[in-house]
Design an enzyme around this catalytic site. Structure first.
Site, PDB file in Angstrom:
ATOM      1  N   HIS A 112       3.025   7.002   0.259  1.00  0.00           N
ATOM      2  CA  HIS A 112       2.325   7.529  -1.363  1.00  0.00           C
ATOM      3  C   HIS A 112       2.434   9.295  -2.025  1.00  0.00           C
ATOM      4  CE1 HIS A 112       0.313   9.154   2.161  1.00  0.00           C
ATOM      5  NE2 HIS A 112       0.098  10.365   1.028  1.00  0.00           N
ATOM      6  N   TRP A 113       2.370   8.703  -2.918  1.00  0.00           N
ATOM      7  CA  TRP A 113       3.106   9.943  -4.195  1.00  0.00           C
ATOM      8  C   TRP A 113       2.407  11.421  -4.426  1.00  0.00           C
ATOM      9  CZ3 TRP A 113       5.276   5.286  -4.338  1.00  0.00           C
ATOM     10  CH2 TRP A 113       6.571   5.352  -4.399  1.00  0.00           C
TER      11      TRP A 113
END
Length: 153
Positions: A112-113
């Site tokens: 995830h960012w």
């Protein structure tokens, strides 16, 4: 204290997959979904509006994310930046991925960012001296602001 006392998400399965399967995006703080990716508020934010963008598919390695997933993640990152600018007018952003526990990844196995809005002077003495963070906005209020902006586009 909620974070310190809570079981670590990686001890009980993938927190992202659990939230995606819960059936109630608002209580899970999922701001929006596309066909292959989603945006969720960080339950333990560094700053108000700290959110994360991830593929819907449970995939742990960046190199295993498909081109289509990368494209949708990128599109949601851009939409999130626009929504955050409109909702709270930050002076800048930190956008990044922590790969592996040693790099600071708190959720292993589901890449995830992070998108962290930043304001001039947002570092205060509490984080440095008190080893605590003080947030001026409750998570539900942040969700309400950003949710309406991300759902309309």
């Amino acid at each position: 204290m909620e974070y310190i006392e809570a079981p670590h998400p990686h001890d009980e399965g993938c927190v992202f997959c659990q939230k995606l399967d819960a059936g109630d995006d608002e209580s899970a703080y999922i701001l929006t979904r596309s066909a292959l990716a989603f945006v969720i508020l960080n339950a333990y934010p560094y700053n108000p509006g700290h959110l994360m963008v991830a593929p819907l598919r449970h995939v742990g390695d960046l190199e295993d994310v498909t081109s289509d997933e990368h494209a949708e993640v990128s599109a949601l990152l851009v939409r999130s930046l626009h929504a955050l600018k409109e909702a709270s007018g930050p002076d800048g952003f930190n956008v990044g991925v922590n790969l592996g526990r040693v790099a600071g990844a708190g959720v292993l196995g589901h890449v995830h960012w992070h998108v962290v809005p930043r304001w001039n002077g947002d570092t205060n003495f509490m984080a440095v001296l008190g080893e605590a963070r003080v947030l001026p906005e409750a998570l539900a209020a942040t969700y309400a602001k950003l949710g309406r902006l991300l759902k309309k586009s």
